[in-house]
Scaffold this motif. Structure first.
Motif, PDB file in Angstrom:
ATOM      1  N   ARG A  31       0.835  -1.211   0.000  1.00 26.91           N
ATOM      2  CA  ARG A  31       0.000   0.000   0.000  1.00 26.91           C
ATOM      3  C   ARG A  31       0.865   1.255   0.000  1.00 26.91           C
ATOM      4  N   ALA A  32       1.893   1.260   0.847  1.00 29.92           N
ATOM      5  CA  ALA A  32       2.764   2.437   0.941  1.00 29.92           C
ATOM      6  C   ALA A  32       3.496   2.680  -0.381  1.00 29.92           C
ATOM      7  N   LEU A  33       3.925   1.611  -1.043  1.00 29.70           N
ATOM      8  CA  LEU A  33       4.574   1.750  -2.353  1.00 29.70           C
ATOM      9  C   LEU A  33       3.597   2.319  -3.375  1.00 29.70           C
ATOM     10  N   ALA A  34       2.386   1.787  -3.399  1.00 28.22           N
ATOM     11  CA  ALA A  34       1.379   2.242  -4.344  1.00 28.22           C
ATOM     12  C   ALA A  34       1.020   3.711  -4.127  1.00 28.22           C
ATOM     13  N   SER A  66      15.049  -4.334   4.454  1.00 25.73           N
ATOM     14  CA  SER A  66      15.649  -3.695   3.291  1.00 25.73           C
ATOM     15  C   SER A  66      14.629  -3.574   2.164  1.00 25.73           C
ATOM     16  N   LEU A  67      14.616  -2.411   1.535  1.00 24.40           N
ATOM     17  CA  LEU A  67      13.740  -2.176   0.391  1.00 24.40           C
ATOM     18  C   LEU A  67      14.539  -2.094  -0.903  1.00 24.40           C
ATOM     19  N   ASP A  68      15.850  -2.173  -0.799  1.00 23.48           N
ATOM     20  CA  ASP A  68      16.724  -2.109  -1.975  1.00 23.48           C
ATOM     21  C   ASP A  68      16.534  -3.336  -2.862  1.00 23.48           C
ATOM     22  N   GLN A  69      16.683  -3.131  -4.141  1.00 25.58           N
ATOM     23  CA  GLN A  69      16.674  -4.238  -5.094  1.00 25.58           C
ATOM     24  C   GLN A  69      18.036  -4.896  -5.087  1.00 25.58           C
TER      25      GLN A  69
END
Length: 72
Positions: A31-34, A66-69
């Motif tokens: 949700r936060a990403l969207a 972590s949210l990094d790719q």
């Protein structure tokens, strides 16, 4: 106290906590990403607090997600 029954109940509870917590975190991050609320963030600080009424137990665990790719 029957240790075997206690340990089985404890394991069931911890499994439920793990599964439901993971699902809730995944949904909230989605949700936060969207909504664009995580732009530029590389990680999320996390704090989980366990309380057990009746024995006055409070236990806190902290960490980061972590949210990094990963590099490809």
């Amino acid at each position: 106290m029957d240790n075997e029954t206690f340990n089985l109940d404890l394991r069931k509870l911890l499994k439920q906590v793990g599964v439901t917590s993971q699902r809730e975190i995944e949904l909230a991050v989605g949700r936060a990403l969207a909504e664009g609320r995580l732009d530029g963030m590389k990680s999320l600080p996390v704090r989980m607090v366990l309380t057990v009424d009746g024995i006055d137990l409070t236990h806190e665990v902290t960490g980061e997600l972590s949210l990094d790719q990963p590099p490809q």
